[in-house]
Motif scaffolding. Structure first.
Motif, PDB file in Angstrom:
ATOM      1  N   ARG A  38       0.703  -1.154   0.000  1.00 41.36           N
ATOM      2  CA  ARG A  38      -0.168  -0.350  -0.345  1.00 41.36           C
ATOM      3  C   ARG A  38       1.048   1.227  -0.123  1.00 41.36           C
ATOM      4  O   ARG A  38       0.134   2.254  -1.224  1.00 41.36           O
ATOM      5  N   GLY A  71      -4.349  -2.119   0.973  1.00 42.30           N
ATOM      6  CA  GLY A  71      -4.695  -1.256   0.447  1.00 42.30           C
ATOM      7  C   GLY A  71      -4.590  -0.139   1.034  1.00 42.30           C
ATOM      8  O   GLY A  71      -5.780   0.193   2.004  1.00 42.30           O
ATOM      9  N   PRO A  73      -8.087   1.565  -0.380  1.00 46.89           N
ATOM     10  CA  PRO A  73      -8.781   1.786  -1.491  1.00 46.89           C
ATOM     11  C   PRO A  73      -9.577   2.964  -1.808  1.00 46.89           C
ATOM     12  O   PRO A  73     -10.307   2.825  -3.324  1.00 46.89           O
ATOM     13  N   ARG A  77      -7.936   3.117  -7.658  1.00 44.27           N
ATOM     14  CA  ARG A  77      -8.887   1.865  -8.052  1.00 44.27           C
ATOM     15  C   ARG A  77      -8.258   0.747  -7.898  1.00 44.27           C
ATOM     16  O   ARG A  77      -8.031  -0.032  -7.656  1.00 44.27           O
ATOM     17  N   ASP A  79      -6.157  -0.290  -5.820  1.00 40.02           N
ATOM     18  CA  ASP A  79      -6.024  -1.091  -3.957  1.00 40.02           C
ATOM     19  C   ASP A  79      -7.669  -1.505  -4.211  1.00 40.02           C
ATOM     20  O   ASP A  79      -7.414  -2.720  -3.728  1.00 40.02           O
ATOM     21  N   LYS A  80      -8.803  -1.215  -5.107  1.00 42.28           N
ATOM     22  CA  LYS A  80      -9.677  -1.469  -4.570  1.00 42.28           C
ATOM     23  C   LYS A  80      -9.246  -2.856  -5.335  1.00 42.28           C
ATOM     24  O   LYS A  80     -10.111  -3.566  -4.665  1.00 42.28           O
ATOM     25  N   GLU A  81      -9.002  -2.520  -6.560  1.00 40.59           N
ATOM     26  CA  GLU A  81      -9.500  -4.292  -7.596  1.00 40.59           C
ATOM     27  C   GLU A  81      -8.528  -4.370  -6.804  1.00 40.59           C
ATOM     28  O   GLU A  81      -8.891  -6.370  -6.574  1.00 40.59           O
ATOM     29  N   ILE A  83      -7.324  -5.464  -3.538  1.00 42.98           N
ATOM     30  CA  ILE A  83      -8.683  -6.093  -2.291  1.00 42.98           C
ATOM     31  C   ILE A  83      -9.390  -6.925  -2.534  1.00 42.98           C
ATOM     32  O   ILE A  83      -9.349  -8.113  -2.041  1.00 42.98           O
ATOM     33  N   ARG A  84     -10.239  -6.548  -3.565  1.00 45.89           N
ATOM     34  CA  ARG A  84     -11.468  -7.008  -4.428  1.00 45.89           C
ATOM     35  C   ARG A  84     -11.535  -9.310  -4.334  1.00 45.89           C
ATOM     36  O   ARG A  84     -11.705  -9.492  -4.108  1.00 45.89           O
ATOM     37  N   VAL A 101      -6.314  -2.733   5.751  1.00 45.46           N
ATOM     38  CA  VAL A 101      -6.634  -2.178   5.038  1.00 45.46           C
ATOM     39  C   VAL A 101      -7.098  -0.837   4.770  1.00 45.46           C
ATOM     40  O   VAL A 101      -7.418  -0.220   6.465  1.00 45.46           O
ATOM     41  N   SER A 103      -8.542   3.351   5.488  1.00 49.98           N
ATOM     42  CA  SER A 103      -9.723   3.631   4.820  1.00 49.98           C
ATOM     43  C   SER A 103      -9.936   5.438   5.718  1.00 49.98           C
ATOM     44  O   SER A 103      -9.239   5.617   6.582  1.00 49.98           O
TER      45      SER A 103
END
Length: 107
Positions: A38, A71, A73, A77, A79-81, A83-84, A101, A103
């Motif tokens: 991250r 990440g 998120p 984007r 990071d979000k992808e 983590i998903r 994570v 936030s």
């Protein structure tokens, strides 16, 4: 065989003998938290691809890191992808690995 050998206590025969820390030592390995996936990745000119991040994640797990910050998120984007992908892929994250994570605070 032990991975971490116990360190011999240090003895002091002077004014330091009133302190307790020289004779104490850790009996268990420290808990490490990797932030390599991250920390600033979203600000790089060429951020790591999801596949490169996955390789690094697997390497961290292989060497025994059990807490991994994966990440932010809200910041990127990618990071979000990533983590998903970790969440949605069965068997990718071992039960003894903790994902962290970052936030944004909310009310």
């Amino acid at each position: 065989a032990q991975k971490y050998a116990k360190i011999r206590p240090v003895s002091f025969d002077d004014c330091w003998t009133e302190r307790r820390w020289p004779s104490r030592s850790h009996s268990v390995a420290p808990v490490w938290c990797s932030v390599d996936l991250r920390d600033g990745n979203h600000s790089l000119r060429h951020p790591m691809s999801s596949n490169k991040r996955l390789l690094l994640f697997k390497h961290l797990v292989d060497i025994g890191i059990q807490e991994i910050e994966v990440g932010f998120p809200g910041a990127a984007r990618g990071d979000k992808e990533f983590i998903r992908r970790l969440i949605d892929t069965p068997g990718l994250v071992d039960r003894d690995v903790w994902l962290t994570v970052v936030s944004d605070p909310s009310e």
